[in-house]
Design a protein around this motif. Sequence first.
Motif, short mmCIF file in Angstrom:
data_model
loop_
_atom_site.label_atom_id
_atom_site.label_comp_id
_atom_site.label_asym_id
_atom_site.label_seq_id
_atom_site.Cartn_x
_atom_site.Cartn_y
_atom_site.Cartn_z
N SER A 340 0.82 -1.21 0.00
CA SER A 340 0.00 0.00 0.00
C SER A 340 0.85 1.26 0.00
O SER A 340 0.31 2.37 0.02
CB SER A 340 -0.91 0.02 1.23
OG SER A 340 -1.81 -1.06 1.20
N GLU A 464 0.41 8.23 15.60
CA GLU A 464 0.28 7.12 14.68
C GLU A 464 -0.32 5.93 15.43
O GLU A 464 0.15 5.56 16.50
CB GLU A 464 1.63 6.72 14.08
CG GLU A 464 2.22 7.77 13.14
CD GLU A 464 3.49 7.29 12.48
OE1 GLU A 464 3.71 7.60 11.29
OE2 GLU A 464 4.30 6.59 13.16
N THR A 466 -3.04 2.21 14.51
CA THR A 466 -4.06 1.49 13.75
C THR A 466 -5.10 1.00 14.73
O THR A 466 -4.77 0.31 15.70
CB THR A 466 -3.44 0.30 12.99
OG1 THR A 466 -2.53 0.79 11.99
CG2 THR A 466 -4.51 -0.54 12.32
N LEU A 487 -7.13 2.62 9.19
CA LEU A 487 -5.73 2.95 8.92
C LEU A 487 -5.49 4.44 8.77
O LEU A 487 -4.34 4.86 8.53
CB LEU A 487 -5.27 2.25 7.64
CG LEU A 487 -5.20 0.73 7.66
CD1 LEU A 487 -4.86 0.22 6.26
CD2 LEU A 487 -4.17 0.24 8.67
N ARG A 488 -6.50 5.26 8.90
CA ARG A 488 -6.34 6.67 8.55
C ARG A 488 -5.33 7.40 9.44
O ARG A 488 -4.76 8.41 9.03
CB ARG A 488 -7.70 7.37 8.58
CG ARG A 488 -8.59 6.94 7.41
CD ARG A 488 -9.97 7.53 7.49
NE ARG A 488 -10.71 7.00 8.63
CZ ARG A 488 -11.95 7.38 8.94
NH1 ARG A 488 -12.56 8.30 8.21
NH2 ARG A 488 -12.56 6.85 9.98
N SER A 490 -2.76 5.51 10.82
CA SER A 490 -1.72 4.50 10.96
C SER A 490 -0.33 5.05 10.69
O SER A 490 0.67 4.50 11.15
CB SER A 490 -2.00 3.32 10.03
OG SER A 490 -1.99 3.74 8.67
N THR A 491 -0.25 6.13 9.92
CA THR A 491 1.03 6.73 9.59
C THR A 491 0.83 8.21 9.31
O THR A 491 -0.25 8.62 8.87
CB THR A 491 1.67 6.04 8.37
OG1 THR A 491 2.91 6.67 8.04
CG2 THR A 491 0.76 6.11 7.15
N LYS A 498 -4.37 4.38 3.00
CA LYS A 498 -4.70 4.09 4.40
C LYS A 498 -6.20 4.32 4.65
O LYS A 498 -6.58 5.26 5.34
CB LYS A 498 -3.85 4.93 5.34
CG LYS A 498 -3.68 6.40 4.95
CD LYS A 498 -2.74 7.12 5.90
CE LYS A 498 -2.57 8.58 5.49
NZ LYS A 498 -1.65 9.31 6.41
N ALA A 541 0.02 -1.51 7.24
CA ALA A 541 0.29 -0.21 7.87
C ALA A 541 1.78 0.09 7.79
O ALA A 541 2.62 -0.80 7.93
CB ALA A 541 -0.17 -0.21 9.33
#
Length: 598
Positions: A340, A464, A466, A487-488, A490-491, A498, A541
């Motif tokens: 991803s 950050e 998940t 996942l929005r 997640s990083t 994400k 992620a």
Amino acid sequence: MSERSGELVWEAERAAQRCKLGDLEAASASEQEHAREPIGHGRLGGGDQRAAQSQRGHLLAGSGRGRSMSRVTASLDLGRRSDETSAARSARRWLAKAGPMYYKGVYHFFYQHNPYRATWGNGNLSWGHSVSVDLINWSALENAMDPDSSFDINGCWSGSATFLADGTPVFLYTGIDASNNQVQNVAFPKNASDPLLREWVKPSYNPVIALPDDVVHDNFRDPSTAWLGRDGLWRVAVSAGFYDGTGSTLVYRSKDFRQWERNAEPLYSSGDAGMSVMVTLSDYYVLGRYDDAADTFSPVEADNDCRTWHRFDYGHVYASKSFYDAGKKRRVLWSWANESDPEPDYIARGWAGVQTVPRRIWLSNDGKQLLQWPIEEIETLRKTRVGLLGAEMNAGGMNEIIGVAGAQADVEVVFKVPSLEGAENLDPNQLLDPQRLCGEKGASVLGGVGPFGLLVLASGDLQEHTSVFFRVFRHEGKYKVLMCTDLRRSTTRADVYKPPYGGFVDIDIEKERSISLRTLVDHSVVESYAGGGRTVITARAYPEHVATANSRMFMFNNGTGAVKVSKLDAWELAPAKVNLPGDGLITAGSSMHLREAY
């Protein structure tokens, strides 16, 4: 699987066209590139046709996507992040759909493989090959097949393994021929007495099934494991897309595995759910009945709207593939979880594509759906453990799970819901799009009963993380449980795909008043199982904090009512040995297993 005579579990080519459009609307450019790649589907997976026979009409057809607990299994990573176990990186380059089998005490994992670059390239793929005796630790062997013949010169694509009456394994696989037509070929082991099956021979009489005149030249692929009918003839299912837009799963019969004749009627056919869905990003299945005389399939309580169908996984996977494990009398499912992050990232690290943790899969007691659970061998990687009993999380509560490193972990938790009074009402239209509902009702959105669950791969400041969580809704006098992996957050990277993922969990929360969750974290892969495997979500992620700090894990409750944690067990996981070069892992560490296989 349950021995229900004549009952068929069939993944009917992945999704209706409208589902395809819905999925692609939210997909990143990277996702859409992979969506255009061919998807393996319509097959029993690798395995023993004798076991398939014993199921009296049962058929499990995997679909078609695509780290150590280390994954060519055990989240089975045939390659991965630079900070992960280096042995797994020896698989190198690009990996996709799986072709597993169990033979003479050895698990074999054959996979579509670009040996030159960590991308799909032009699709001129080989079959990579890894072996194991425990589905956890793996050795990489030389390629099993390369595109070197007129009938597969433009690529050896997905296929399946079958065991003949004398126990000899044979591959049926799709080749892209010199005219770029998709045709079906066979391959046999050069030395069937070799438990590692290191060399394969492709007969010159290939293809055994040519492209039919009424099928689109690039929509005829992914042969299933063959099975024997009561008339003594072999059957194999092949996915096909017709010029009129209809998608079908065709059945071919043979008495000698060389000459194949097409059945007059398709196993299953649909104008909505056919080959047009080869660009979808999800694996769907429906339950129904298989007529083993006519070789046709009739869905039960299903229509052509794939949004009403079941999914193997509600997250970031496709190309699911199963095989029958004769050693432990179980069916095992693998799925492909592709990358991803941006393509330049995986080109730089030299690999792309992982397989999920291998999952045992079986039909539920009520016959309504398939259940999935990580194979028991994963538990051999557990080391440091922490436990908790009887904790309570009030509204807005958050508790850190201390004592287990968060980069590789196995967490099992049971949440008890004392009251359902605060459950929010569910709009009937939201039932068909749980992913969107998870986006609207994220972990930070206060609710009535939920959201409650876990935060994994979390930085110390929670910038950050998940989130894997549940939320309970009221619907037509009953209750629906929504499961989400979001996942929005997640990083902090902006160039990573994400999204939120979601699916409903088929449990009677009013009766049970509790729901279980198991989450496996393996670096970039997060796999979660709700309600004993009724709903599964896999996500990728890519948090930035892992470069300089450890990941942490938390439990949380953002509902207005209290939630109790009846039980929590969390383990740190040891890395497995994955894709060691050659067969050293097999011969040095597992000779006893091989001897016992004879």
